[in-house]
Design an enzyme around this catalytic site. Structure first.
Site, short mmCIF file in Angstrom:
data_model
loop_
_atom_site.label_atom_id
_atom_site.label_comp_id
_atom_site.label_asym_id
_atom_site.label_seq_id
_atom_site.Cartn_x
_atom_site.Cartn_y
_atom_site.Cartn_z
N ARG A 104 0.89 -1.18 0.00
CA ARG A 104 0.00 0.00 0.00
C ARG A 104 0.92 1.22 0.00
O ARG A 104 1.69 1.42 0.94
CB ARG A 104 -0.90 -0.02 1.24
CG ARG A 104 -1.59 1.30 1.50
CD ARG A 104 -2.68 1.21 2.52
NE ARG A 104 -3.84 0.53 1.97
CZ ARG A 104 -5.05 0.55 2.51
NH1 ARG A 104 -5.27 1.23 3.61
NH2 ARG A 104 -6.06 -0.10 1.96
N HIS A 131 -7.23 0.85 -6.51
CA HIS A 131 -7.42 -0.02 -5.35
C HIS A 131 -8.10 -1.29 -5.89
O HIS A 131 -9.27 -1.55 -5.64
CB HIS A 131 -8.29 0.68 -4.31
CG HIS A 131 -8.26 0.07 -2.94
ND1 HIS A 131 -7.54 -1.07 -2.64
CD2 HIS A 131 -8.88 0.42 -1.78
CE1 HIS A 131 -7.72 -1.37 -1.36
NE2 HIS A 131 -8.52 -0.48 -0.81
N GLN A 134 -10.01 -3.92 -3.71
CA GLN A 134 -11.30 -3.41 -3.25
C GLN A 134 -12.36 -3.59 -4.33
O GLN A 134 -13.47 -4.06 -4.07
CB GLN A 134 -11.16 -1.92 -2.89
CG GLN A 134 -12.43 -1.31 -2.36
CD GLN A 134 -12.83 -1.93 -1.03
OE1 GLN A 134 -12.03 -1.96 -0.11
NE2 GLN A 134 -14.05 -2.45 -0.92
N ASP A 220 -17.18 6.95 -1.62
CA ASP A 220 -15.95 6.78 -0.85
C ASP A 220 -15.70 8.11 -0.15
O ASP A 220 -16.37 9.12 -0.46
CB ASP A 220 -14.79 6.41 -1.81
CG ASP A 220 -13.50 6.09 -1.08
OD1 ASP A 220 -13.50 5.92 0.15
OD2 ASP A 220 -12.45 6.00 -1.76
N CYS A 260 -16.21 1.37 0.40
CA CYS A 260 -15.04 0.53 0.73
C CYS A 260 -14.70 0.59 2.22
O CYS A 260 -14.04 -0.31 2.72
CB CYS A 260 -13.86 0.97 -0.11
SG CYS A 260 -13.31 2.66 0.22
N ARG A 288 -13.38 -8.87 0.99
CA ARG A 288 -11.95 -8.63 0.76
C ARG A 288 -11.17 -9.91 1.07
O ARG A 288 -10.26 -10.29 0.33
CB ARG A 288 -11.45 -7.49 1.66
CG ARG A 288 -12.00 -6.12 1.34
CD ARG A 288 -11.40 -5.56 0.06
NE ARG A 288 -9.95 -5.49 0.08
CZ ARG A 288 -9.23 -4.49 0.59
NH1 ARG A 288 -9.84 -3.44 1.08
NH2 ARG A 288 -7.90 -4.52 0.56
N1 NVA Z 1 -9.91 6.43 -1.45
C1 NVA Z 1 -9.58 6.05 -0.11
C2 NVA Z 1 -9.79 4.59 0.09
C3 NVA Z 1 -9.56 4.09 1.49
C4 NVA Z 1 -9.67 2.61 1.61
C5 NVA Z 1 -8.16 6.45 0.21
O1 NVA Z 1 -7.29 6.31 -0.66
O2 NVA Z 1 -7.90 6.91 1.33
N1 CP Z 2 -11.19 -0.47 2.29
C1 CP Z 2 -9.93 -0.49 2.75
O1 CP Z 2 -8.97 -0.65 2.00
O2 CP Z 2 -9.83 -0.35 4.10
P1 CP Z 2 -8.49 -0.12 4.93
O3 CP Z 2 -7.94 1.21 4.50
O4 CP Z 2 -8.90 -0.16 6.35
O5 CP Z 2 -7.52 -1.22 4.58
#
Ligand code: NVA
Ligand code: CP
Length: 302
Positions: A104, A131, A134, A220, A260, A288
């Site tokens: 990540r 993502h 997701q 989101d 998500c 997931r």
């Molecule tokens: N779009 C959000 C998704 C979190 C799972 C982010 O990147 O923070």
């Molecule tokens: N949806 C998702 O990726 O959640 P986290 O950021 O908690 O991993």
């Protein structure tokens, strides 16, 4: 020398046939997890996190345990990708010790560097661009609830220049689903993603038009990880894009609501929607786990 491994940085790294294969395997794993409990005995996943996580970390780590394997958490202070070592040097170390890598990151480019010529699969656990894990869980949830995918209308409302939006758009495109998105001006999907799509997507500024007759409504956070400095500006422009009962009424009566998570209640979604009968967000979160187990088995050729 082992041959170059498969990678999953983007939905576009899998063909439509492969996506369907992973979704079907996920359903089989979900319904009979014990059957797969020794599939990856003795293998290890390295999980690199430059950002916080609940679902991604827990689903990957638990998933590996359930497959008879092991996962190592490498947090923001552990390896400091790009500061302490280059992504490429990190990959050249990890590929000698682990069987698969998940990362990540802030910049998608780091995933490209991490996976270039790397002999073990690399999975995108969220970047600024996509993502994909997701989106796979989202579509698995749609398949379970609607019993089909082709022809369904999915509408994403909110920040469309967003990792989740991009992965969902590519996935809908591959699966013959209609993709609509609605964002304030300046927050549209990245052109570099839109131009890769085979079918036309519909981008409209007015959320009321976009949501009309939708089978699936998705949103989101308005402030993704990394966008925190824009909070003040974003909170001014996004409120008309909130998913509330007034807006949701315009979707089909049997439409489902996806997010998500984490959700910022009272901002992109109201409590009555996220806790209401149309919401499937916790099934989505659970998926997931199942879809990533399937994905890992697929990428490792097991
Ligand atoms: N779009 C959000 C998704 C979190 C799972 C982010 O990147 O923070
Ligand atoms: N949806 C998702 O990726 O959640 P986290 O950021 O908690 O991993």
């Amino acid at each position: 020398m082992k041959k170059k491994a498969r990678r999953f940085l983007s939905i576009s790294d899998l063909s439509t046939t492969e996506i369907k294969k992973v979704l079907n395997l996920a359903l089989k794993i979900k319904h009979n997890p014990k059957k797969y409990s020794n599939k990856l005995k003795g293998l290890t996943l390295a999980m690199i996190f430059e950002k916080p996580s609940l679902r991604t970390r827990v689903s990957f780590e638990t998933g590996m345990t359930q497959l008879g394997a092991h996962a190592i958490y490498l947090g923001p202070n552990d390896i400091q990708m790009g500061v302490r070592e280059t992504p490429s040097d990190i990959a050249r170390n990890l590929e000698r010790m682990v069987d698969i890598i998940m990362a990540r990151v802030f910049e998608h480019q780091k995933l490209i560097e991490l996976s270039k010529d790397t002999k073990v699969p690399v999975i995108n656990g969220l970047s600024d661009l996509e993502h994909p894990c997701q989106a796979m869980a989202d579509i698995l949830t749609v398949l379970e609830k609607k019993k089909k995918l082709k022809g369904l209308k999915l509408t994403f409302i909110g920040d469309c220049e967003n990792n989740v939006t991009h992965s969902l758009a590519i996935l809908c495109d591959k699966l013959g689903m209609k993709f609509f998105c609605s964002a304030p001006k300046g927050y549209e999907m990245k052109k570099e993603v839109v131009k890769t799509l085979k079918n036309k997507i519909t981008e409209v500024v007015d959320p009321k038009k976009a949501i009309e007759n939708a089978d699936i409504v998705v949103t989101d956070t308005w402030i993704s990880m990394g966008d925190e400095k824009e909070k003040k500006t974003r909170l001014k422009v996004f409120p008309p894009y909130q998913i509330n009962s007034k807006l949701m009424k315009r979707a089909k009566a049997d439409a489902i609501f996806l997010h998500c998570l984490p959700a910022y209640r009272g901002f992109e979604v109201t409590d009555d929607i996220i806790d209401g009968p149309q919401s499937v967000v916790f099934d989505e979160a659970e998926n997931r786990l199942h879809v990533q187990k399937a994905l890992i088995l697929f990428l490792l050729g097991k």
